[in-house]
Design a protein around this motif. Structure first.
Motif, short mmCIF file in Angstrom:
data_model
loop_
_atom_site.label_atom_id
_atom_site.label_comp_id
_atom_site.label_asym_id
_atom_site.label_seq_id
_atom_site.Cartn_x
_atom_site.Cartn_y
_atom_site.Cartn_z
N HIS A 181 -2.44 -1.76 1.16
CA HIS A 181 -1.68 -1.09 0.11
C HIS A 181 -2.59 -0.53 -0.99
CE1 HIS A 181 1.62 -0.19 -2.58
NE2 HIS A 181 0.97 -0.84 -3.54
N LEU A 182 -3.55 -1.33 -1.41
CA LEU A 182 -4.47 -0.90 -2.46
C LEU A 182 -5.26 0.33 -2.02
CD1 LEU A 182 -5.81 -1.39 -5.22
CD2 LEU A 182 -7.38 -2.95 -4.07
N ALA A 183 -5.85 0.29 -0.85
CA ALA A 183 -6.64 1.42 -0.35
C ALA A 183 -5.77 2.66 -0.14
CB ALA A 183 -7.35 1.03 0.94
N ALA A 184 -4.58 2.47 0.41
CA ALA A 184 -3.68 3.61 0.64
C ALA A 184 -3.25 4.23 -0.68
CB ALA A 184 -2.46 3.17 1.44
N SER A 185 -3.01 3.40 -1.68
CA SER A 185 -2.62 3.91 -2.99
C SER A 185 -3.72 4.72 -3.64
CB SER A 185 -2.21 2.76 -3.91
OG SER A 185 -1.07 2.11 -3.41
N LEU A 186 -4.96 4.36 -3.33
CA LEU A 186 -6.11 5.10 -3.86
C LEU A 186 -6.53 6.25 -2.95
CD1 LEU A 186 -8.23 2.08 -5.12
CD2 LEU A 186 -7.04 3.77 -6.53
N GLY A 187 -5.89 6.35 -1.79
CA GLY A 187 -6.22 7.41 -0.85
C GLY A 187 -7.60 7.24 -0.23
N TYR A 235 -3.77 -11.67 3.89
CA TYR A 235 -4.23 -10.87 2.75
C TYR A 235 -4.45 -9.40 3.06
CZ TYR A 235 -4.57 -15.15 0.16
OH TYR A 235 -4.24 -16.32 -0.47
N GLU A 236 -4.57 -9.03 4.31
CA GLU A 236 -4.84 -7.63 4.63
C GLU A 236 -3.75 -6.68 4.13
OE1 GLU A 236 -7.40 -5.27 7.76
OE2 GLU A 236 -6.05 -6.73 8.66
N PRO A 237 -2.47 -7.03 4.16
CA PRO A 237 -1.46 -6.09 3.65
C PRO A 237 -1.73 -5.67 2.20
CG PRO A 237 -0.39 -7.79 4.93
CD PRO A 237 -1.84 -8.21 4.78
N PHE A 238 -2.23 -6.58 1.37
CA PHE A 238 -2.56 -6.22 -0.01
C PHE A 238 -3.65 -5.15 -0.04
CE2 PHE A 238 -5.53 -6.71 -3.54
CZ PHE A 238 -4.70 -6.41 -4.61
N PHE A 239 -4.72 -5.35 0.74
CA PHE A 239 -5.82 -4.40 0.73
C PHE A 239 -5.43 -3.08 1.38
CE2 PHE A 239 -7.92 -8.51 0.19
CZ PHE A 239 -8.61 -8.25 -0.98
N HIS A 270 -1.52 4.11 -11.59
CA HIS A 270 -1.78 2.76 -12.11
C HIS A 270 -3.06 2.20 -11.53
CE1 HIS A 270 2.70 2.58 -12.89
NE2 HIS A 270 2.17 2.29 -14.06
N LEU A 271 -3.25 2.38 -10.21
CA LEU A 271 -4.44 1.84 -9.57
C LEU A 271 -5.71 2.54 -10.03
CD1 LEU A 271 -2.99 1.24 -6.04
CD2 LEU A 271 -3.68 -0.49 -7.71
N ILE A 272 -5.64 3.85 -10.22
CA ILE A 272 -6.82 4.57 -10.73
C ILE A 272 -7.12 4.13 -12.16
CG2 ILE A 272 -7.69 6.84 -11.41
CD1 ILE A 272 -6.32 7.91 -8.85
#
Length: 94
Positions: A52-58, A46-50, A7-9
């Motif tokens: 999660h986003l970065a981890a999801s994108l690897g 706000y850091e938890p969002f970022f 989804h993120l990609i």
């Protein structure tokens, strides 16, 4: 709703993350504006969002907390950021 890596990609173009940026190992560069009373409070909120986003994108990430919206706008326009949380106005992208 749980966001998967796929989804993120798929959303990468909407986030301003071009295909070459998604494939690179360089950190994603994000910024968030002055939402909380202090920069530290904003980062904690706000850091938890970022993360999660970065981890999801690897990808690794770098988060900057700004003191004003103009700084985010200039950083996006000069390609110093890959994306920014722009408050109720949406996610800013380059």
């Amino acid at each position: 709703m749980t966001l998967s890596r796929r989804h993120l990609i798929a959303a990468a173009p909407l986030l301003g993350l071009t295909a070459p940026a998604v494939a690179q190992d360089a950190p994603l560069r994000f910024a968030v504006g002055p939402f909380q009373p202090t920069a530290g409070d904003t980062r904690r909120a706000y850091e938890p969002f970022f993360v999660h986003l970065a981890a999801s994108l690897g990808r690794p990430y770098r988060l900057t907390v700004t003191a004003d919206w103009a700084g985010i706008a200039v950083a996006l326009a000069t390609e110093q950021l890959d994306g920014a949380w722009m408050g109720p106005w949406g996610l800013g992208t380059r």
